[in-house]
Motif scaffolding. Structure first.
Motif, short mmCIF file in Angstrom:
data_model
loop_
_atom_site.label_atom_id
_atom_site.label_comp_id
_atom_site.label_asym_id
_atom_site.label_seq_id
_atom_site.Cartn_x
_atom_site.Cartn_y
_atom_site.Cartn_z
N ASP A 194 0.02 19.16 -3.70
CA ASP A 194 -0.31 20.58 -3.50
C ASP A 194 -0.90 21.22 -4.75
OD1 ASP A 194 0.57 20.61 -0.84
OD2 ASP A 194 2.65 20.95 -1.45
N GLY A 195 -1.14 20.42 -5.79
CA GLY A 195 -1.70 20.96 -7.02
C GLY A 195 -3.13 21.43 -6.87
N ASN A 196 -3.86 20.82 -5.97
CA ASN A 196 -5.24 21.23 -5.69
C ASN A 196 -5.27 21.73 -4.24
OD1 ASN A 196 -7.94 21.50 -5.10
ND2 ASN A 196 -8.53 19.46 -5.80
N PRO A 197 -5.50 23.03 -4.00
CA PRO A 197 -5.46 23.56 -2.63
C PRO A 197 -6.38 22.82 -1.67
CG PRO A 197 -5.50 25.35 -4.22
CD PRO A 197 -5.73 24.09 -5.00
N ALA A 198 -7.55 22.40 -2.14
CA ALA A 198 -8.49 21.69 -1.25
C ALA A 198 -7.90 20.36 -0.81
CB ALA A 198 -9.82 21.48 -1.96
N THR A 246 0.83 -1.20 0.00
CA THR A 246 0.00 0.00 0.00
C THR A 246 0.87 1.25 0.00
OG1 THR A 246 -1.81 -1.12 1.15
CG2 THR A 246 -1.76 1.28 1.27
N LEU A 247 0.54 2.18 -0.89
CA LEU A 247 1.24 3.46 -0.94
C LEU A 247 0.49 4.51 -0.13
CD1 LEU A 247 3.73 4.81 -2.47
CD2 LEU A 247 1.97 5.80 -3.96
N VAL A 248 -0.80 4.68 -0.42
CA VAL A 248 -1.66 5.60 0.33
C VAL A 248 -2.87 4.80 0.78
CG1 VAL A 248 -3.02 7.73 0.26
CG2 VAL A 248 -0.89 7.58 -1.05
N PRO A 249 -3.03 4.56 2.09
CA PRO A 249 -4.09 3.66 2.56
C PRO A 249 -5.50 4.21 2.41
CG PRO A 249 -2.94 4.63 4.42
CD PRO A 249 -2.17 5.02 3.19
N ARG A 250 -5.61 5.53 2.32
CA ARG A 250 -6.97 6.09 2.25
C ARG A 250 -6.90 7.54 1.78
NH1 ARG A 250 -10.46 9.15 5.15
NH2 ARG A 250 -12.63 8.48 5.24
N TYR A 251 -7.74 7.89 0.82
CA TYR A 251 -7.89 9.30 0.43
C TYR A 251 -9.30 9.48 -0.14
CZ TYR A 251 -6.97 7.75 -4.40
OH TYR A 251 -7.02 7.11 -5.61
N PRO A 252 -9.86 10.68 0.00
CA PRO A 252 -11.23 10.90 -0.45
C PRO A 252 -11.31 11.20 -1.94
CG PRO A 252 -10.39 12.89 0.56
CD PRO A 252 -9.30 11.85 0.71
N ILE A 253 -12.42 10.85 -2.53
CA ILE A 253 -12.72 11.21 -3.91
C ILE A 253 -13.45 12.56 -3.91
CG2 ILE A 253 -13.90 10.53 -6.02
CD1 ILE A 253 -11.58 8.71 -5.25
N PHE A 254 -13.05 13.46 -4.81
CA PHE A 254 -13.65 14.79 -4.89
C PHE A 254 -14.63 14.86 -6.06
CE2 PHE A 254 -10.27 17.63 -2.59
CZ PHE A 254 -10.41 16.85 -1.46
N PRO A 295 -7.61 21.88 -10.54
CA PRO A 295 -8.83 22.18 -11.30
C PRO A 295 -8.49 22.70 -12.69
CG PRO A 295 -8.93 23.09 -9.08
CD PRO A 295 -7.53 22.63 -9.28
N ALA A 296 -9.15 22.17 -13.70
CA ALA A 296 -8.97 22.66 -15.06
C ALA A 296 -9.60 24.04 -15.20
CB ALA A 296 -9.61 21.69 -16.05
N PRO A 297 -9.12 24.86 -16.12
CA PRO A 297 -9.73 26.18 -16.33
C PRO A 297 -11.23 26.07 -16.55
CG PRO A 297 -7.69 26.00 -17.58
CD PRO A 297 -7.97 24.63 -17.02
N GLY A 298 -11.98 26.89 -15.84
CA GLY A 298 -13.44 26.87 -15.96
C GLY A 298 -14.13 25.88 -15.05
N THR A 299 -13.34 25.19 -14.20
CA THR A 299 -13.93 24.22 -13.27
C THR A 299 -13.42 24.45 -11.86
OG1 THR A 299 -12.20 22.50 -13.38
CG2 THR A 299 -13.83 22.53 -15.16
N VAL A 300 -14.10 23.87 -10.91
CA VAL A 300 -13.62 23.80 -9.53
C VAL A 300 -13.68 22.34 -9.09
CG1 VAL A 300 -14.34 26.14 -8.92
CG2 VAL A 300 -15.91 24.23 -8.54
N VAL A 301 -12.80 21.96 -8.19
CA VAL A 301 -12.78 20.60 -7.62
C VAL A 301 -12.94 20.73 -6.12
CG1 VAL A 301 -11.42 18.52 -7.29
CG2 VAL A 301 -11.34 19.70 -9.49
N ARG A 302 -13.97 20.11 -5.57
CA ARG A 302 -14.31 20.28 -4.17
C ARG A 302 -14.45 18.93 -3.47
NH1 ARG A 302 -12.79 24.70 -5.07
NH2 ARG A 302 -13.97 26.65 -5.01
N PRO A 303 -14.14 18.90 -2.17
CA PRO A 303 -14.39 17.67 -1.40
C PRO A 303 -15.88 17.47 -1.17
CG PRO A 303 -13.55 19.41 0.03
CD PRO A 303 -13.47 19.95 -1.37
N LEU A 304 -16.27 16.23 -1.00
CA LEU A 304 -17.65 15.88 -0.67
C LEU A 304 -17.78 15.74 0.84
CD1 LEU A 304 -18.26 13.25 -3.48
CD2 LEU A 304 -19.46 15.44 -3.25
#
Length: 326
Positions: A307-311, A171-179, A259-268
Motif C-alpha cells: 500500500d506504499g504506492n497508491p497506484a 514462487t511468492l508472487v507469480p506476476r506483477y507489473p513493472i512501473f 514515489p520519492a519526493p519530486g517524482t511520480v510512479v505510474r503503471p504502464l
C-alpha cells in the motif's frame, strides 16, 4: 548456422566463469567487477578462449557486448559445466556461517525495510543477516556457492535464472507489473497510466541488475512500442533519483516503492513488462519447517508495503490471484 565446438584442454573453469559473466552482464566493465578482475584481464582471457574455439564469441553493441551465434553455443555449454562443477564441489566449499544466523539475500524491494523484523518473528531465536543486491543472478550464485542460505529473487518474465542443487525455490508472487518513475513536473505526471510509446523521446536510466535481463527487456518492450530507447545513464537505484526529479531521465521501477519526493510512479498501459518474486533456499541449511517459516516471513514483509504506492495498491487489491499462498 550450426557450429561444432571442440574445447581445448587449456580452457579452465575461470574461463567458463568469465564467458558466463560476460553473457549475463552484457558488459566487460560489469563482468570485471563481478569477477574481481581488470577489464584488460577480461579482454585477454576472452581472446584466449576465442583462439581455442576458433571464432569470435562476443561483439560490441550499443548497450555493451552481445554473444555471436557461436558465442551463444559456447555460453550454453559453459553454463552446463559450471552447474555440474558447483553441484559437485559446492557442499565441500560450503561456509555455513555462525550458528543460529540465517544469511538472507534480497533484491532491492521496498519490503527490505520489514524483512529482518518479519523473519525474526517467523524464526524466533535466529539472528538475521541481510544482503541487499539488485542482481538476482549474483544472489543465485551466492546461494549456489553457499554464501547465502536463502534469498528473495525478482525474475523478469522471459529471463529465468538458473538455480542449481541443493537450492530449491517456491514462487511468492507469480506476476506483477513493472512501473515507470518520472519527474512530478513531467507533462505525463498527471496521467493514471502511461503509454510506453509516449516516452519515446525520453532519456532512460538503465535498470539496476541489468545482468538479470531487465535492460534487454526494456529494449524489447520499447522496440515493440515502435522506438529504440536512449539509455544514457547507468546508476544504482538510489543514485538515479536526482536525475528523475530534475527531469533528466525516466526509469523502470518495482511498483511497491512509494514515489520519492519530486517524482511520480505510474503503471504502464498494457503491462509491457512483468516480473515474479521467488523464494529460494538451500535444503542443506533449512529444514522443511524452517523453509515454510521463511516463506511466511517474506510474504508478510512484502504485504507490509503493497500500500506504499497508491497506484500499485489499487492493482494489488484487484488481483488476489497473485497474493502469496500462506
Amino acid at each position: 548456422m550450426n557450429y561444432q565446438i571442440i574445447l581445448d584442454v587449456d580452457l579452465e573453469i575461470r574461463h567458463l566463469r568469465m564467458i558466463s559473466a560476460l553473457a549475463e552482464t552484457g558488459s566487460v566493465t560489469r563482468a570485471a567487477a563481478r569477477l574481481g578482475l581488470s577489464q584488460p584481464a577480461i579482454t585477454n582471457q576472452l581472446h584466449q578462449v576465442e583462439s581455442v574455439v576458433g571464432g569470435e564469441l562476443f561483439v560490441r553493441s550499443r548497450s555493451g557486448v552481445e554473444p555471436t551465434p557461436l558465442g551463444r553455443q559456447v555460453v550454453a555449454r559453459a553454463r552446463i559445466v559450471l552447474s555440474e562443477v558447483d553441484a559437485l564441489f559446492g557442499d565441500l566449499r560450503l561456509s555455513t556461517g555462525p550458528a543460529g544466523v540465517l544469511r538472507l539475500g534480497s533484491v532491492h524491494l521496498a519490503c527490505v525495510a520489514s524483512i529482518v523484523g518479519r523473519m525474526g518473528e517467523a524464526l524466533p531465536g535466529s539472528e538475521i543477516s541481510l544482503r541487499i543486491e539488485p542482481s538476482t543472478v549474483l544472489l543465485a550464485e551466492a546461494l549456489t556457492r553457499g554464501h547465502l542460505d536463502a534469498a528473495l529473487l525478482g525474475v523478469i518474465e522471459g529471463f529465468d535464472v538458473t538455480l542449481a542443487a541443493p537450492v530449491v525455490s517456491r514462487t511468492l508472487v507469480p506476476r506483477y507489473p513493472i512501473f515507470v518513475a518520472l519527474s512530478a513536473a513531467h507533462p505525463l505526471a498527471g496521467e493514471e497510466e502511461i503509454r510506453l510509446a509516449d516516452l519515446k523521446d525520453e532519456a532512460w536510466i538503465s535498470p539496476p541488475g541489468a545482468d538479470d535481463g531487465s535492460l534487454a527487456a526494456l529494449r524489447a518492450s520499447c522496440r515493440a512500442a515502435g522506438f529504440e530507447p536512449r539509455v544514457l545513464y547507468d546508476a544504482p537505484s538510489g543514485a538515479a533519483r536526482p536525475l528523475v526529479v530534475e527531469g533528466r531521465g525516466v526509469r523502470l521501477v518495482d511498483p511497491s516503492w512509494p514515489p520519492a519526493p519530486g517524482t511520480v510512479v505510474r503503471p504502464l498501459a498494457g503491462e509491457p513488462q512483468v516480473a515474479r518474486l521467488v523464494v529460494a533456499w538451500r535444503r542443506d541449511r533449512l529444514s522443511g519447517e524452517e523453509a515454510a517459516a521463511l516463506y511466511r516471513g517474506l510474504a508478510d514483509a512484502y504485504s507490509d508495503h503493497v500500500d506504499g504506492n497508491p497506484a500499485f495498491s489499487r492493482w494489488w487489491h484487484t488481483h488476489p490471484e497473485v497474493h502469496p499462498l500462506t
